[in-house]
Design a protein around this motif. Structure first.
Motif, PDB file in Angstrom:
ATOM      1  N   ALA A  30     -15.532   2.491   1.579  1.00  0.00           N
ATOM      2  CA  ALA A  30     -15.579   2.632   0.118  1.00  0.00           C
ATOM      3  C   ALA A  30     -15.658   4.103  -0.263  1.00  0.00           C
ATOM      4  O   ALA A  30     -15.028   4.538  -1.245  1.00  0.00           O
ATOM      5  CB  ALA A  30     -16.779   1.867  -0.431  1.00  0.00           C
ATOM      6  N   SER A  31     -16.407   4.884   0.513  1.00  0.00           N
ATOM      7  CA  SER A  31     -16.521   6.315   0.250  1.00  0.00           C
ATOM      8  C   SER A  31     -15.168   7.003   0.399  1.00  0.00           C
ATOM      9  O   SER A  31     -14.806   7.881  -0.385  1.00  0.00           O
ATOM     10  CB  SER A  31     -17.546   6.938   1.193  1.00  0.00           C
ATOM     11  OG  SER A  31     -17.573   8.343   1.052  1.00  0.00           O
ATOM     12  N   LEU A  32     -14.415   6.601   1.423  1.00  0.00           N
ATOM     13  CA  LEU A  32     -13.092   7.175   1.643  1.00  0.00           C
ATOM     14  C   LEU A  32     -12.147   6.825   0.498  1.00  0.00           C
ATOM     15  O   LEU A  32     -11.373   7.671   0.033  1.00  0.00           O
ATOM     16  CB  LEU A  32     -12.529   6.685   2.981  1.00  0.00           C
ATOM     17  CG  LEU A  32     -11.106   7.144   3.329  1.00  0.00           C
ATOM     18  CD1 LEU A  32     -11.010   8.659   3.351  1.00  0.00           C
ATOM     19  CD2 LEU A  32     -10.668   6.557   4.674  1.00  0.00           C
ATOM     20  N   GLU A  33     -12.193   5.597   0.053  1.00  0.00           N
ATOM     21  CA  GLU A  33     -11.337   5.187  -1.056  1.00  0.00           C
ATOM     22  C   GLU A  33     -11.681   5.973  -2.321  1.00  0.00           C
ATOM     23  O   GLU A  33     -10.792   6.421  -3.056  1.00  0.00           O
ATOM     24  CB  GLU A  33     -11.479   3.683  -1.305  1.00  0.00           C
ATOM     25  CG  GLU A  33     -10.922   2.822  -0.181  1.00  0.00           C
ATOM     26  CD  GLU A  33     -11.009   1.341  -0.498  1.00  0.00           C
ATOM     27  OE1 GLU A  33     -11.072   1.001  -1.681  1.00  0.00           O
ATOM     28  OE2 GLU A  33     -11.011   0.541   0.454  1.00  0.00           O
ATOM     29  N   GLU A  34     -12.985   6.154  -2.567  1.00  0.00           N
ATOM     30  CA  GLU A  34     -13.420   6.902  -3.747  1.00  0.00           C
ATOM     31  C   GLU A  34     -12.965   8.364  -3.637  1.00  0.00           C
ATOM     32  O   GLU A  34     -12.501   8.964  -4.609  1.00  0.00           O
ATOM     33  CB  GLU A  34     -14.939   6.822  -3.861  1.00  0.00           C
ATOM     34  CG  GLU A  34     -15.484   7.512  -5.102  1.00  0.00           C
ATOM     35  CD  GLU A  34     -17.002   7.415  -5.192  1.00  0.00           C
ATOM     36  OE1 GLU A  34     -17.576   8.144  -6.009  1.00  0.00           O
ATOM     37  OE2 GLU A  34     -17.591   6.619  -4.419  1.00  0.00           O
ATOM     38  N   LYS A  35     -13.106   8.932  -2.454  1.00  0.00           N
ATOM     39  CA  LYS A  35     -12.691  10.307  -2.232  1.00  0.00           C
ATOM     40  C   LYS A  35     -11.176  10.466  -2.449  1.00  0.00           C
ATOM     41  O   LYS A  35     -10.710  11.466  -3.005  1.00  0.00           O
ATOM     42  CB  LYS A  35     -13.063  10.734  -0.808  1.00  0.00           C
ATOM     43  CG  LYS A  35     -12.838  12.211  -0.525  1.00  0.00           C
ATOM     44  CD  LYS A  35     -13.107  12.549   0.932  1.00  0.00           C
ATOM     45  CE  LYS A  35     -14.554  12.296   1.327  1.00  0.00           C
ATOM     46  NZ  LYS A  35     -14.829  12.777   2.704  1.00  0.00           N
ATOM     47  N   THR A  36     -10.414   9.471  -2.017  1.00  0.00           N
ATOM     48  CA  THR A  36      -8.963   9.509  -2.188  1.00  0.00           C
ATOM     49  C   THR A  36      -8.584   9.479  -3.662  1.00  0.00           C
ATOM     50  O   THR A  36      -7.719  10.238  -4.117  1.00  0.00           O
ATOM     51  CB  THR A  36      -8.321   8.313  -1.455  1.00  0.00           C
ATOM     52  OG1 THR A  36      -8.687   8.359  -0.076  1.00  0.00           O
ATOM     53  CG2 THR A  36      -6.812   8.353  -1.568  1.00  0.00           C
ATOM     54  N   VAL A  37      -9.234   8.608  -4.418  1.00  0.00           N
ATOM     55  CA  VAL A  37      -8.959   8.512  -5.857  1.00  0.00           C
ATOM     56  C   VAL A  37      -9.287   9.834  -6.544  1.00  0.00           C
ATOM     57  O   VAL A  37      -8.519  10.348  -7.370  1.00  0.00           O
ATOM     58  CB  VAL A  37      -9.748   7.350  -6.480  1.00  0.00           C
ATOM     59  CG1 VAL A  37      -9.630   7.379  -8.005  1.00  0.00           C
ATOM     60  CG2 VAL A  37      -9.245   6.020  -5.935  1.00  0.00           C
ATOM     61  N   GLN A  38     -10.438  10.421  -6.219  1.00  0.00           N
ATOM     62  CA  GLN A  38     -10.831  11.689  -6.820  1.00  0.00           C
ATOM     63  C   GLN A  38      -9.843  12.795  -6.484  1.00  0.00           C
ATOM     64  O   GLN A  38      -9.518  13.641  -7.326  1.00  0.00           O
ATOM     65  CB  GLN A  38     -12.238  12.071  -6.343  1.00  0.00           C
ATOM     66  CG  GLN A  38     -13.348  11.167  -6.866  1.00  0.00           C
ATOM     67  CD  GLN A  38     -14.700  11.495  -6.260  1.00  0.00           C
ATOM     68  OE1 GLN A  38     -14.795  12.302  -5.329  1.00  0.00           O
ATOM     69  NE2 GLN A  38     -15.755  10.865  -6.772  1.00  0.00           N
ATOM     70  N   PHE A  39      -9.357  12.791  -5.239  1.00  0.00           N
ATOM     71  CA  PHE A  39      -8.396  13.812  -4.830  1.00  0.00           C
ATOM     72  C   PHE A  39      -7.090  13.664  -5.602  1.00  0.00           C
ATOM     73  O   PHE A  39      -6.498  14.658  -6.040  1.00  0.00           O
ATOM     74  CB  PHE A  39      -8.167  13.715  -3.324  1.00  0.00           C
ATOM     75  CG  PHE A  39      -7.227  14.777  -2.800  1.00  0.00           C
ATOM     76  CD1 PHE A  39      -7.607  16.102  -2.791  1.00  0.00           C
ATOM     77  CD2 PHE A  39      -5.972  14.439  -2.332  1.00  0.00           C
ATOM     78  CE1 PHE A  39      -6.751  17.087  -2.303  1.00  0.00           C
ATOM     79  CE2 PHE A  39      -5.112  15.408  -1.859  1.00  0.00           C
ATOM     80  CZ  PHE A  39      -5.504  16.736  -1.836  1.00  0.00           C
TER      81      PHE A  39
END
Length: 609
Positions: A30-39
């Protein structure tokens, strides 16, 4: 999955970064997905296109690396065996001997085609290039031209041109699995019938080949006892950093400088494979080739990029200077390699490129034509000046001793209920050498099948009475198809048996100097009389004086006429056989595989409007 930074033109794609990843640690995912969206959102705010591309490439690469690390760390520990990826280095006394084999073993085949306007050429390499470790040295091949039968030389062009009215030589677009294939395109004239036989034919293919060979190849064997203890051999220093269950971290330093020829090459000096406690080779699950220091450096560069308002030459030079300074301070090579199974010991081959040698050769290769089926009774020679061994043969031939229990254990059952009118149950097993010698005369006997409901306890209930057209059994393909629309009740279980087929295979060794009638050797070509040794029931493998299996180049079946009546087969090898192994089917048995399958439920159809 082998990940190495920096990745050229990775870009950022959510599908690539997220799909196919199902780690046990959902929080990290979930953290990776959130980081991807933010990027992605941060990219939208960047106006300068060059800066945006640079940030997208490096940031996308780092996210891809993080996803790979997460996927590899969370992969279930399942044992899977593979081939000896270092065998190629063991077969030849020096690295240069391996290079010479690659260079001198290359030839060109003309592929059969139904088109009057296209002729395909296939360069055939002595080694496979499906895996990075199959041919481990940096190499480059550049095609230049093809010479036709009318003496005309057609230059190579990177892509086919729709406006070019002449004959063209360009990369083939029809075969993505062989990227080196080429296509000769003849001009198409509307309304004019063209016979390919009247076109000038390819005679030879020209090009340039370059290979960089290491000065020496060092072999190391490491266990947990070697963790943190550097192994030194002259200018080479190898350290096992960690060895834990299914993963190993290794670091290599070379105190000698690289020669100019090897400075710009994509060098991979570390090749590693693992064995379990039984001594069997574990297949690789993937690797990460960036150390923590390298990843931190790239993250720092990304942060610097994200502070910029626009791309500039001065900033580009700053990044290049930082990269050069980092590379000068960090010359070690790092690899974190994952395996499918518990690692007992690690085998590492180190390629020392500090005394690299470069082999360059201008190629002028004749174009050969070998049809897999032909009515020509003449046997074409295919002389081969190199020896190449088949490292997969011994493993493949274990299938000759396949027994009933092992065959049954290898069966997997899959289902499909997407189409209620054609629901399927499929029985399959990995193809082995035994399958190759089953022949074509099968006895399926009875294939009983009964469908059952499910009772109140969730167990098998009553049998369901069905019309014959409600289901169909294809015993040879191992497929059951059933129409749920014809079932009076919902089926929950299928019980019955499906036939499997098991050949009894007899093995014999034959001295090349004492061949029986029906077998003949002409150099590296084995001629097999199909009346005495029909391909339906016989296979032959060749060994040289070392006792190792020779790799087969190709085979051609010669028939009496177009009706396909076989006369003889010809098998060509990399090297001259001194011994043959014959395998023949003596009997064919039908094995009944009994099953009870809990059926997948079909999704309910949407209500009619």
């Amino acid at each position: 999955m082998d990940v190495r930074l920096p990745l050229a033109s990775v870009g950022l794609g959510l599908a690539l970064l997220i799909s196919g990843c199902s780690p046990s640690d959902e929080k990290k995912q979930a953290s990776l997905e959130e980081k991807t969206v933010q990027f992605e959102q941060s990219l939208d705010a960047i106006q300068d296109p060059k800066l945006k591309d640079a940030i997208a490439n490096l940031g996308g690469s780092l996210l891809l690396l993080e996803r790979a690390q997460l996927k590899l760390d969370s992969k279930p520990l399942e044992t899977e065996y593979g081939d000896d990826s270092l065998a190629l280095l063991k077969h030849y006394p020096t690295a240069q001997a391996l290079v010479d084999t690659y260079v001198n073993g290359l030839f060109v085949l003309r592929k059969s085609s139904n088109s009057d306007y296209l002729t395909d050429l296939q360069p055939v390499f002595p080694f496979s290039f499906n895996m990075p470790t199959q041919f481990p040295f940096p190499h480059g091949l550049e095609w230049q031209s093809v010479t036709l039968s009318n003496k005309k030389v057609i230059p190579f062009q990177a892509e086919w041109s729709e406006t070019d009215p002449g004959i063209q030589l360009s990369p083939s677009s029809s075969n993505l699995t062989n990227p080196d294939d080429l296509t000769i395109t003849y001009p198409f004239i509307e309304g004019l019938e063209v016979d390919n036989k009247n076109q000038p034919q390819p005679v030879s293919l020209q090009g340039k080949l370059e290979v960089i060979a290491p000065g020496r190849v060092l072999a190391f064997e490491l266990t947990k006892a070697d963790i943190g203890k550097p192994r030194q051999d002259g200018n080479i220093r190898l350290t096992l950093l960690t060895l834990d269950r299914n993963v190993a971290e290794i670091e290599l330093s070379n105190s000698a400088p690289l020669p100019e020829e090897a400075n710009d090459a994509s060098l991979n000096p570390l090749l590693a494979q693992a064995r379990d406690s039984k001594g069997q080779i574990l297949s690789r699950a993937g690797s990460i080739n960036e150390s923590a220091q390298q990843i931190a450096f790239y993250q720092q560069q990304l942060a610097e990029m994200q502070k910029q308002k626009a791309w500039s030459e001065a900033f580009e030079k700053q990044l290049e200077d930082e990269q050069k300074a980092f590379d000068q301070q960090h010359t070690n090579h790092y690899a974190k390699v994952y395996f499918n199974g518990l690692v007992d010991r690690l085998e590492v081959a180190v390629l020392d490129f500090s005394q690299a040698s470069v082999t360059r050769k201008d190629l002028d290769l004749p174009v050969h034509r070998f049809d897999s089926n032909t009515t020509d009774r003449n046997i074409q020679p295919l002389p081969m000046p190199v020896v190449v061994y088949d490292d997969q043969a011994s493993h493949y031939l274990k299938g000759a001793q396949l027994d009933e229990e092992s065959l049954k254990k290898s069966v997997t059952i899959s289902q499909s209920v997407e189409d209620a009118s054609a629901a399927r149950i499929e029985f399959s097993h990995p193809r082995t050498f035994n399958d190759e010698l089953l022949g074509s005369e099968f006895s399926t006997n009875d294939t009983p099948l009964t469908f059952f409901t499910q009772n109140e306890k969730g167990q098998r209930g009553e049998p369901i009475e069905l019309p014959d057209e409600a289901f169909d059994i294809d015993p040879l393909r191992g497929v059951i198809t059933y129409d749920l629309n014809l079932f009076p009740e919902t089926p929950a279980y299928a019980v019955g048996s499906i036939p499997l087929f098991l050949a009894t295979i007899e093995k014999s060794s034959i001295n090349a100097q004492q061949l029986p009638k029906g077998l003949e050797l002409r150099g590296n070509a084995l001629i097999v009389d199909q009346k005495l040794f029909p391909a339906d029931a016989w296979r032959f493998f060749a060994k040289d004086a070392s006792g190792q299996y020779l790799k087969e180049i190709l085979a051609s079946s010669h028939s009496a006429s177009a009706d396909g009546t076989a006369l003889f087969d010809v098998h060509y090898f990399y090297g001259e056989p001194s011994q043959l192994e014959s395998y023949t089917r003596s009997t064919l048995d039908t094995v009944q595989y009994g099953f009870e399958v809990k059926l997948d439920k079909a999704e309910s159809a949407p209500p009619a409007p």
